[in-house]
Design a protein around this motif. Structure first.
Motif, PDB file in Angstrom:
ATOM      1  N   ARG A   1      -4.139   4.721   2.298  1.00 21.31           N
ATOM      2  CA  ARG A   1      -4.402   5.375   1.018  1.00 21.31           C
ATOM      3  C   ARG A   1      -3.749   4.632  -0.137  1.00 21.31           C
ATOM      4  O   ARG A   1      -2.812   3.856   0.060  1.00 21.31           O
ATOM      5  CB  ARG A   1      -3.917   6.821   1.082  1.00 21.31           C
ATOM      6  CG  ARG A   1      -4.710   7.603   2.121  1.00 21.31           C
ATOM      7  CD  ARG A   1      -4.236   9.021   2.253  1.00 21.31           C
ATOM      8  NE  ARG A   1      -5.032   9.720   3.272  1.00 21.31           N
ATOM      9  CZ  ARG A   1      -4.682  10.875   3.832  1.00 21.31           C
ATOM     10  NH1 ARG A   1      -3.545  11.458   3.481  1.00 21.31           N
ATOM     11  NH2 ARG A   1      -5.454  11.437   4.740  1.00 21.31           N
ATOM     12  N   PRO A   2      -4.215   4.913  -1.325  1.00 20.09           N
ATOM     13  CA  PRO A   2      -3.787   4.153  -2.500  1.00 20.09           C
ATOM     14  C   PRO A   2      -2.275   4.075  -2.708  1.00 20.09           C
ATOM     15  O   PRO A   2      -1.754   3.046  -3.084  1.00 20.09           O
ATOM     16  CB  PRO A   2      -4.460   4.885  -3.657  1.00 20.09           C
ATOM     17  CG  PRO A   2      -5.682   5.479  -3.057  1.00 20.09           C
ATOM     18  CD  PRO A   2      -5.291   5.876  -1.654  1.00 20.09           C
ATOM     19  N   ARG A   3      -1.568   5.155  -2.464  1.00 15.14           N
ATOM     20  CA  ARG A   3      -0.135   5.123  -2.754  1.00 15.14           C
ATOM     21  C   ARG A   3       0.717   5.058  -1.505  1.00 15.14           C
ATOM     22  O   ARG A   3       1.875   5.454  -1.510  1.00 15.14           O
ATOM     23  CB  ARG A   3       0.269   6.378  -3.527  1.00 15.14           C
ATOM     24  CG  ARG A   3      -0.434   6.506  -4.828  1.00 15.14           C
ATOM     25  CD  ARG A   3       0.518   6.658  -6.007  1.00 15.14           C
ATOM     26  NE  ARG A   3      -0.305   6.813  -7.195  1.00 15.14           N
ATOM     27  CZ  ARG A   3      -1.100   7.870  -7.364  1.00 15.14           C
ATOM     28  NH1 ARG A   3      -1.141   8.840  -6.484  1.00 15.14           N
ATOM     29  NH2 ARG A   3      -1.862   7.934  -8.447  1.00 15.14           N
ATOM     30  N   GLU A   4       0.116   4.530  -0.464  1.00 13.29           N
ATOM     31  CA  GLU A   4       0.765   4.595   0.827  1.00 13.29           C
ATOM     32  C   GLU A   4       1.164   3.192   1.273  1.00 13.29           C
ATOM     33  O   GLU A   4       0.434   2.230   1.079  1.00 13.29           O
ATOM     34  CB  GLU A   4      -0.253   5.173   1.814  1.00 13.29           C
ATOM     35  CG  GLU A   4       0.295   5.778   3.067  1.00 13.29           C
ATOM     36  CD  GLU A   4      -0.843   6.430   3.856  1.00 13.29           C
ATOM     37  OE1 GLU A   4      -0.606   7.476   4.447  1.00 13.29           O
ATOM     38  OE2 GLU A   4      -1.957   5.862   3.877  1.00 13.29           O
TER      39      GLU A   4
END
Lengths: 251, 251
Positions: free
Chosen positions: A54-57
Motif C-alpha cells: 500500500r501507498p504508505r506501507e
DNA sequence: ACTTTTTCTAGTCTTCTTGACCATAATGGC
DNA sequence: GCCATTATGGTCAAGAAGACTAGAAAAAGT
C-alpha cells in the motif's frame, strides 16, 4: 538516479507486491502455504499468498500485514526475512509487477484461518509443489525453489530452526527440522552435542516429555542467540539412512 | 495476489529503480563508486549510481545496463548479485520509489569513464562514505552498510574475493582482499595453506612476479569453484595487528 | 660484498571440531 | 521379564585452524 535527467516521478509506473513463502513442518514434511487463485490470470492455479504494497506501507510492513491476513498469526511470532525482488518483465501478464518475496518460518501452524483472505489456503508439501504437474502461478515456482535453498542455508549459520519448534521442544524435534529441510539424516548423538555446546542455541527447561516410544526427552527453550558459530554445516553428512531430499530447482 | 480482489493493474503505481553498490580495492582500501547528484532532491549530495528499470527490462538486466553506463565495464567481468529491495514509503520525497540494490565487485577499475552518465562519478573510501558528515542521498547509507556486511559474509562462504583481483594474482593479493574488507590481519602462512588446500579456489600459472620488496610471489588464476568448503570464517581471527575495521551501521 | 629488510613459503604443534561408533538409560508394548 | 525404541553419554580418530618458528629469495642500504 540518472543525474543527467531532470524528470519527475513516476516514470515507468509499475505495481509492487509482496509474496510470502510460509514454511512449516507437518507430519515430518516441509509444507508451504498456498492459495488457490480465484481470478485470472492463472485462475484455479496455486500461488504464494501475497498482495499489493500500500501507498504508505513499508515492504516489511506489507509482508507482516499479509502474513497476518493469510495465517491469522502475529508476524512477530515467526521468523520473517526478505528473500529478494523478482521483476522479470513477463512475470505477470497484466503488466509490470515487481514482487518482493519474503520467507516466513513457523511451527506447525493452526490450519489456515477461515474468515480471511486465506479461506482457500492450504498447506502443500514442498516436494509436491515443486514437482512436475504442479504448476504454480507466475514465477512462484522459482521463488519457492529459492526459498527452499535459502532456508537450508539459514539453518547452517543461524538458529532459525527453532522457529519451527513450539516451546518447549526436545533436541530431537530440532534435529527433525534439520533432517526434513536438508533431506538427510543426522546422527542424534553428534547433533545433540553440537546444539548443547553452542552457547545460546537452547536452554533447558528442566521438564521432560512423556514419549510415545522410547526414553523421555529433556525439554528446552530457545536460548536467544541468533547466529551459529561455528556453523552447523550440511555437506559430508550421513550418507546412510538418507531421507529423500526435497527436490529443488523446479519451475 | 489477493485472490478476493478482481481489480486490474496497475494498483498503487510506483517507480522501480536499481541502485548499484560497486566495490573495488584501491590503495589497500575498500572504495565504493558514488556520483554527485545534479538534481533535486539531494542536489549536490553523493548517491549510489542507479536508474529506472525500463518497461521491458529485467531487474538483473537493468543492473547490468547501469553498470555498463556508469563504469563502462562489461558486467559479465564483475561479480554482480542482488542485495535486496528497499521500499520505505518516505525514502524518496518525490513519491513512491522502490529500489532494488545490487552488489558489484571488481578489480581496481579504470577510473570512472567520462563521456557517460558517470562523468562525475568518483571512488570514495567506504570508511569515509559511511562516516559522520558524509550524508548519502536517500537511504543509500543504509544500503551501503548492508552491502559491506554482505560482502564480508560472501568472502566467508564463496570465492568471490578473486573478483577483486586481476589475473594473474598472488596469494598475498587475495589475502589483502580479506584483510581490507574484514578489517583484520590474517596470518600469511595459514591463509596460504587454506587457499591452496581448497580445491578450485586458485590454480598456479607457473609464473612468479617480480616483487617491489621481498621474495617474488608465485602467481595464480581463479580455479573455477564458486563455493568455499569448509568456509573461511572470520571471527576468532588475529587480534594483534588488527587493521582498522570499516565502520558499519552508519546512515 | 655483506648485512638488513621484506615478503613468500614450508613446516610443527596444540587445540578444537567433527564424524563414526558404542554403550547405557528409560520408557511402552508384548 | 524381554524387546523395540528413543534419548543420552562417552570414546576415538581424522581433519581444520590458530600460534609460531624458520628458511628462501629478492631489493635496499652500508
Amino acid at each position: 538516479m540518472n543525474s543527467a535527467v531532470a524528470s519527475d516521478l513516476p516514470r515507468y509506473p509499475a505495481s509492487v507486491t509482496v509474496d510470502l513463502v510460509i514454511f512449516t513442518l507437518r507430519e515430518d514434511d516441509l509444507h508451504v502455504l498456498l492459495i488457490e487463485r480465484g481470478n485470472e490470470p492463472y485462475r484455479g492455479a496455486s500461488a504464494l499468498p501475497g498482495g499489493y504494497v500500500r501507498p504508505r506501507e513499508s515492504l516489511d510492513g506489507a509482508a507482516l500485514r499479509e502474513l497476518r491476513e493469510e495465517t491469522g498469526l502475529d508476524g512477530r511470532a515467526l521468523h520473517l526475512e526478505q528473500l529478494g525482488a523478482y521483476g522479470d518483465p513477463g512475470r505477470d501478464p497484466r503488466g509490470r509487477v515487481i514482487t518482493v518475496a519474503y520467507l516466513a518460518l513457523g511451527p506447525d501452524l493452526p490450519v489456515p484461518v477461515a474468515g480471511t483472505d486465506a479461506a482457500d489456503a492450504v498447506w502443500v508439501p514442498v516436494r509436491r509443489a515443486l514437482g512436475p504437474g504442479f504448476g504454480l502461478a507466475f514465477d512462484h515456482g522459482a521463488i519457492l525453489a529459492d526459498a527452499v535453498e535459502k532456508a537450508r542455508e539459514r539453518l547452517e549459520y543461524t538458529t532459525v530452526a527453532v522457529s519451527f519448534c513450539r516451546e518447549p521442544f526436545a533436541i530431537s524435534d530440532l534435529r527433525r527440522v534439520y533432517e526434513v529441510i536438508w533431506g538427510i539424516a543426522l546422527d542424534p548423538s553428534n547433533f545433540r552435542r553440537k546444539v548443547l555446546k553452542t552457547a545460546g542455541f537452547v536452554e533447558p527447561t528442566g521438564e521432560r516429555r512423556a514419549a510415545e516410544a522410547g526414553r523421555p526427552a529433556a525439554l528446552y527453550r530457545f536460548g536467544g542467540a541468533r547466529d551459529l558459530y561455528p556453523p552447523l554445516l550440511r555437506s559430508g553428512e550421513v550418507a546412510g539412512r538418507t531421507r529423500e531430499a526435497v527436490p529443488v530447482g523446479g519451475a
